[in-house]
Design an enzyme around this catalytic site. Structure first.
Site, mmCIF file in Angstrom:
data_model
loop_
_atom_site.group_PDB
_atom_site.id
_atom_site.type_symbol
_atom_site.label_atom_id
_atom_site.label_comp_id
_atom_site.label_asym_id
_atom_site.label_seq_id
_atom_site.Cartn_x
_atom_site.Cartn_y
_atom_site.Cartn_z
ATOM 1 N N SER A 1 -6.035 3.563 4.058
ATOM 2 C CA SER A 1 -5.400 2.769 3.005
ATOM 3 C C SER A 1 -6.459 2.054 2.179
ATOM 4 O O SER A 1 -6.339 0.866 1.858
ATOM 5 C CB SER A 1 -4.410 1.757 3.595
ATOM 6 O OG SER A 1 -3.546 1.270 2.602
ATOM 7 N N SER B 1 0.784 -1.243 0.000
ATOM 8 C CA SER B 1 0.000 0.000 0.000
ATOM 9 C C SER B 1 0.810 1.285 0.000
ATOM 10 O O SER B 1 0.226 2.374 -0.093
ATOM 11 C CB SER B 1 -0.965 0.013 1.188
ATOM 12 O OG SER B 1 -2.051 -0.856 0.943
ATOM 13 N N LYS C 1 0.102 3.875 -2.599
ATOM 14 C CA LYS C 1 -0.893 4.948 -2.502
ATOM 15 C C LYS C 1 -0.247 6.325 -2.311
ATOM 16 O O LYS C 1 -0.946 7.346 -2.425
ATOM 17 C CB LYS C 1 -1.873 4.646 -1.375
ATOM 18 C CG LYS C 1 -2.705 3.381 -1.628
ATOM 19 C CD LYS C 1 -3.714 3.141 -0.527
ATOM 20 C CE LYS C 1 -4.557 1.899 -0.802
ATOM 21 N NZ LYS C 1 -3.870 0.646 -0.448
#
Length: 395
Positions: A111, A56, A59
C-alpha cells in the site's frame, strides 16, 4: 419490434436447498455493500451511496490504471514529491528506479503511498492529471458519486467515494486477469541494486482463513477509519464486498458476514447460453429458420425454486434470410420484472423459394412472350403455305 410470434417459456430453476435461509447479515460498519461480481447486481447494502473517505482502497483504481497504461518491464523513477509522500511507503528516494511490475506489487501489498505518486507521474505526468484520469475511469466503471484527487487515498476533503462506487470500480478491475493475480498474491520481493531487498506481504487474513477468498485491498486513515474491498468465489458465484468506516475487527467480521450471507442465500442462474437454439420461426417465401442466442445471460437468484420466465419476440420474417441476421429477442423476466434481453440471430441462410422470386416471374413472363411470338410466327407461316397451295390449285 412489431411481434408476429410471442412465445412464453418458463424455466424452472431446480435449486434444492435444505434448511432455512440465513437471516440478514449484521453489519456494524457505517457503510457496506455486497454485489455479484459478474453481473453487478446488488445483493445487500447499507448506506451504499453515502460519500465517505476511502483511504488506501483508492489504490485499486490506481493499480488498474497503471496496468492499462504501462508495460510491466517499464522503468519508473521516483520524484521529489514521491520521496516526500508520508504514510505507508517503500521509502523511495528521489531518482530511485523500479520496474512497473514491482510498483504494482508495492501498491497492492505494501500500500505504498510514495509508489502511488510514482505511478501517477509515470502514467499522466502529474498527480493532478492522473486524478482527472482516475475520475474518468471511475465513471466508465459505473461510479456515480465519487471524486478522486490523489492516487493513494491520503486525507483530502474532496477525495470521496461510496461503497457502491468502489464495488463498481473493483468489478471493473477484476475483469483484468493480471489485477486478479495481484489481488491474491501473498508475497513479493523487490530486489534493489543497492541496499536491502523489500519484502512485501499481503496482510489480508481472510486469504488463508476464508474459503474461496480472492483478496483485494485494505485501507486506513483516521478520518476514513478502516476500509476494505474483498472478493470471494464459490461454486461459480463470485461476490464483491465493500466495508467503509469500520473499527477494529469489525472490518473482518462484517466482510465474513456479508460473504456468508451471499453464498448461503444466492446462486447463479443462466437461462440463456450463447449459441443455443431458442426458437424456430416460419419464413415467408422460404423454409423455417432456427434462431440462436447472440450471447449468454446470467443473473443471481435466491436459493429456492423461484421461476425465471422468458418471452420470445420475433418479427415477421421474409426470405431471403442471411445467417446472423437479427430476427428477434428473448426478454428475461424475474419476479414479474424485466431483467434483461438477448438478441436472437438466424442460425442458417434461408433462400427465397424460386417460384416466389421476381427473377423467376420475369424469366417466366419473358419465356411466355417468346413462346407466344413463336406460335404467332408458326401460325403466319402455315397461313402463307395454305394461301400458296390454294393459288397453285387455281392455276
Amino acid at each position: 419490434m412489431a411481434a408476429k410470434f410471442r412465445v412464453i417459456i418458463t424455466v424452472v430453476v431446480l435449486l434444492f436447498y435444505t434448511g432455512i435461509a440465513m437471516a440478514e447479515p449484521v453489519v456494524q460498519s457505517t457503510a457496506a455493500i455486497l454485489i455479484n461480481s459478474r453481473t453487478g447486481e446488488v445483493l445487500w447494502e447499507k448506506n451504499s451511496h453515502q460519500q465517505m473517505f476511502p483511504a488506501s482502497i483508492t489504490k485499486i483504481l490506481t493499480t488498474i490504471l497503471l496496468l492499462e497504461n504501462a508495460a510491466e518491464d517499464e522503468v519508473a523513477v521516483a520524484s521529489e514529491l514521491a520521496e516526500k509522500t508520508r504514510g505507508s511507503s517503500l521509502y523511495l528516494r528521489r531518482g530511485q528506479e523500479l520496474t512497473v511490475e514491482d510498483l504494482l506489487y508495492a501498491l497492492m501489498l505494501r500500500s505504498a503511498n510514495d509508489g502511488s505518486v510514482v505511478a501517477a507521474e509515470l502514467v499522466s505526468g502529474s498527480v493532478d492529471s492522473f486524478a482527472e484520469l482516475m475520475n474518468q475511469k471511475a465513471r466508465q466503471a459505473g461510479a456515480i458519486n465519487s471524486t478522486f484527487t490523489n492516487p493513494h487515498g491520503l486525507p483530502d476533503d474532496n477525495h470521496l467515494t461510496t461503497a457502491y462506487d468502489m464495488a463498481m470500480i473493483t468489478r471493473y478491475a477484476m475483469q483484468n486477469h493480471r489485477f486478479r493475480d495481484l489481488a491474491a498474491t501473498q508475497r513479493h520481493t523487490i530486489v534493489w541494486p543497492e541496499g536491502e531487498d523489500s519484502y512485501l506481504i499481503n496482510r489480508i487474513p481472510l486469504l488463508s482463513t476464508y474459503e474461496g477468498m480472492l483478496g483485494i485491498k485494505t485501507g486506513y486513515t483516521t478520518p476514513a477509519g478502516r476500509t476494505f474491498v474483498g472478493a470471494a468465489q464459490r461454486d461459480g458465484l463470485e461476490l464483491i464486498t465493500v466495508v467503509l468506516q469500520a473499527s477494529g475487527n469489525e472490518l473482518w467480521d462484517d466482510t465474513v458476514a456479508l460473504l456468508d450471507y451471499g453464498f448461503d442465500n444466492f446462486t447463479m442462474v443462466q437461462p440463456v447460453v450463447q449459441g443455443d437454439i431458442m426458437h424456430t420461426t416460419e419464413v415467408r417465401y422460404g423454409d423455417p429458420v432456427s434462431l440462436q442466442a447472440a450471447n449468454s445471460f446470467e443473473l443471481t437468484r435466491p436459493v429456492n425454486n423461484k421461476e425465471v420466465d422468458m418471452e420470445i419476440k420475433v418479427a415477421e420474417v421474409q426470405a431471403p434470410v442471411n445467417k446472423g441476421d437479427h430476427i428477434g429477442e428473448v426478454v428475461i423476466v424475474a419476479d414479474g420484472q424485466e431483467v434483461g434481453t438477448v438478441t436472437l440471430l438466424a442460425a442458417d441462410y434461408v433462400q427465397r423459394a424460386l417460384l416466389t422470386t421476381p427473377r423467376f416471374w420475369l424469366l417466366s413472363s419473358s419465356l411466355a412472350v417468346v413462346m407466344l411470338l413463336v406460335r404467332k410466327a408458326i401460325r403466319r407461316r402455315r397461313t402463307k403455305k395454305k394461301r400458296f397451295k390454294r393459288r397453285l390449285s387455281e392455276i
